[in-house]
Motif scaffolding. Structure first.
Motif, PDB file in Angstrom:
ATOM      1  N   ALA A 138       0.811  -1.223   0.000  1.00  0.00           N
ATOM      2  CA  ALA A 138       0.000   0.000   0.000  1.00  0.00           C
ATOM      3  C   ALA A 138       0.845   1.273   0.000  1.00  0.00           C
ATOM      4  O   ALA A 138       0.376   2.339  -0.416  1.00  0.00           O
ATOM      5  N   GLY A 139       2.082   1.164   0.474  1.00  0.00           N
ATOM      6  CA  GLY A 139       2.928   2.338   0.679  1.00  0.00           C
ATOM      7  C   GLY A 139       2.998   2.663   2.155  1.00  0.00           C
ATOM      8  O   GLY A 139       1.960   2.811   2.810  1.00  0.00           O
ATOM      9  N   VAL A 140       4.207   2.765   2.685  1.00  0.00           N
ATOM     10  CA  VAL A 140       4.374   2.990   4.115  1.00  0.00           C
ATOM     11  C   VAL A 140       4.047   4.450   4.447  1.00  0.00           C
ATOM     12  O   VAL A 140       4.661   5.360   3.885  1.00  0.00           O
ATOM     13  N   PRO A 141       3.087   4.701   5.355  1.00  0.00           N
ATOM     14  CA  PRO A 141       2.764   6.099   5.715  1.00  0.00           C
ATOM     15  C   PRO A 141       3.969   6.793   6.339  1.00  0.00           C
ATOM     16  O   PRO A 141       4.779   6.181   7.029  1.00  0.00           O
ATOM     17  N   GLY A 142       4.079   8.081   6.097  1.00  0.00           N
ATOM     18  CA  GLY A 142       5.161   8.857   6.678  1.00  0.00           C
ATOM     19  C   GLY A 142       4.938   9.110   8.165  1.00  0.00           C
ATOM     20  O   GLY A 142       3.869   8.825   8.716  1.00  0.00           O
ATOM     21  N   PHE A 143       5.961   9.662   8.817  1.00  0.00           N
ATOM     22  CA  PHE A 143       5.897   9.960  10.244  1.00  0.00           C
ATOM     23  C   PHE A 143       6.119  11.455  10.440  1.00  0.00           C
ATOM     24  O   PHE A 143       7.060  12.031   9.874  1.00  0.00           O
TER      25      PHE A 143
END
Length: 458
Positions: A138-143
């Motif tokens: 899915a794509g790693v969400p940013g922090f």
């Protein structure tokens, strides 16, 4: 955007592994580090330890992974060149998650990641790897918070001292120990662990070289033991030890140059534990010899059978409050080592048993060899459909001789009117169907192997 198929091709049942440049590269690993950090941050972690083996690709991949972790706000402790069990030591001692870059016994073109939670607790398909895989697709969400820091440390001496504190070798008779490190991480860890002990280490292939110039670092294959077998005879050693590439597995050779089965090692270590902890639970996987649960019962222990793979063994160790666990592949797990596996810790138990009596290794271990075994025999079948079809063909051929079929891990077939059995299971790391056979005699084993392989390889 990554496809589900490309991610699933390298995320296995209990680790991540593939060919470098074909599924495993710096971008993939960086995102994997970020996904792992998100998972661990949700569990309260603030620090991740990262180690790597001596493969040419390992330093770059470890650095990329650390970058992904730091982007998610967690600090990283880079251990540098490390054995897998040294990484587990750090995870346990510092109560932090860890990542080890290694493809263990696989050829040089492979690499991968063994992940663990704080306390060296496992991360397997059902306990985190599936979540990481979903994020990678899915794509790693940013922090949104600040990035973590990346520092370096050297814990080799501390790791060696810790292992020495777990097994007392100070009172044993002097032993000459031939060790084949296979150009893997044992070349670094063996001198540190055995420093100051009454053992004379005779080194073979201790030079760290991820191209494995002498033989593959896979002692499960008999051909890879031949150099050590001859080296034991040439040096007059009391015992030989063969380590795999990341030095978390240990195979034993007796003073006559003959391999000692990992099942026999399981039995002798189990006896040592049960002498002090009667009634304790001992884990063994379904490929170990039937002699293992027999000997555990004879010594007042409780044998617990489980499927193959470190994440499954570690989870069962915790669930059953077990003191020791062993696999046919020479992985050995210890309650005082955070339920994690250590090849050198197993070796130290065997050396303690050998060094506290006068008999040679061959005599000491003879009583544990109750059955003949084939060892693991691999057949390359390129897809799961072919593996399933050949497995069902074998079951059909043996239907009139079968007492029971167990599907805990692959198929384990117990034959009627004999202690003989065999297991067929698909590898979790390579396109292989693995066969193990045990029977009362070598002749019976050979006959069963020939018949089963004729069906599988038709």
């Amino acid at each position: 955007m990554r496809t589900r198929a490309s991610v699933d091709a390298v995320i296995k049942a209990y680790d991540i592994r593939g060919v470098v440049g074909d599924g495993i590269d710096a971008d993939f690993v960086r995102d994997t580090g970020a996904a792992f950090a998100r998972l661990m941050r949700a569990e309260g972690a603030t620090l991740v330890a990262v180690g790597h083996d001596m493969r040419d690709s390992s330093p770059e991949l470890a650095t990329a992974f650390a970058g992904g972790v730091a982007e998610q706000g967690l600090d990283v402790e880079m251990l540098g060149l490390t054995s897998t069990d040294e990484l587990y030591y750090v995870s346990g001692a510092k109560d932090c998650p860890g990542a080890m870059f290694t493809a263990s016994h696989n050829p040089a073109k492979y690499n991968g990641i063994k992940l663990c939670r704080a306390g060296a607790r496992p991360v397997g398909q059902s306990s985190g790897l599936a979540t990481i895989a979903d994020d990678l697709v899915a794509g790693v969400p940013g922090f949104d918070g600040p990035a973590g820091t990346v520092t370096e440390s050297d814990v080799l001496a501390d790791y060696g001292a810790f292992l020495r504190s777990l097994v007392d070798l100070s009172g044993i008779r002097p032993l000459t120990v031939a060790v084949d490190a296979g150009n893997g991480m044992g070349g670094l860890t063996v001198p540190a662990v055995f420093e100051g002990l009454p053992v004379d280490i005779r080194p073979l292939y201790f030079e760290l070289d991820g191209t494995f110039p002498n033989h593959e670092a896979n002692p499960l294959e008999p051909a890879n033991l031949r150099d050590l077998q001859q080296f034991v005879l040439d040096t007059g050693a009391d015992i030989g030890l063969a380590l795999d590439g990341d030095a978390d597995r240990c195979f034993v050779i007796d003073e006559k140059g003959r391999p000692v089965s990992p099942s026999a090692v399981c039995a002798i270590v189990a006896e040592r534990y049960l002498a002090d902890r009667p009634g304790a639970a001992i884990i063994h996987n379904l490929i170990t010899s039937r002699a293992v649960p027999e000997i555990i019962a004879e010594n007042g222990g409780r044998a617990v059978r489980t499927r193959v793979g470190h994440s499954f063994i570690k989870a069962t160790m915790a669930e059953e409050n077990a003191v020791f666990g062993g696999e046919h592949s020479a992985h050995y797990y210890f309650t005082e080592f955070f339920n994690a596996d250590s090849g050198l810790l197993a070796a130290m138990h065997v050396l303690a048993a050998l060094g506290h009596q006068d008999s040679p290794m061959s005599e000491m271990m003879a009583r544990y060899d109750r059955y003949a075994a084939s060892g693991e025999i691999n057949s390359r079948l390129e897809n799961s459909t072919a593996q399933a079809e050949r497995t069902e063909a074998v079951l059909e051929a043996f239907a009139d001789r079968t007492e029971s079929v167990d599907r805990l891990d692959g198929v384990t077939v117990s034959l009627a009117d004999t202690p003989a059995w065999f297991n067929l299971r698909a590898s979790n790391t390579e396109p292989l169907l693995r066969l193990n056979v045990e029977a009362p005699s070598a002749g019976e084993v050979d006959a069963l192997v020939s018949e089963i392989l004729a069906i599988i390889r038709a």
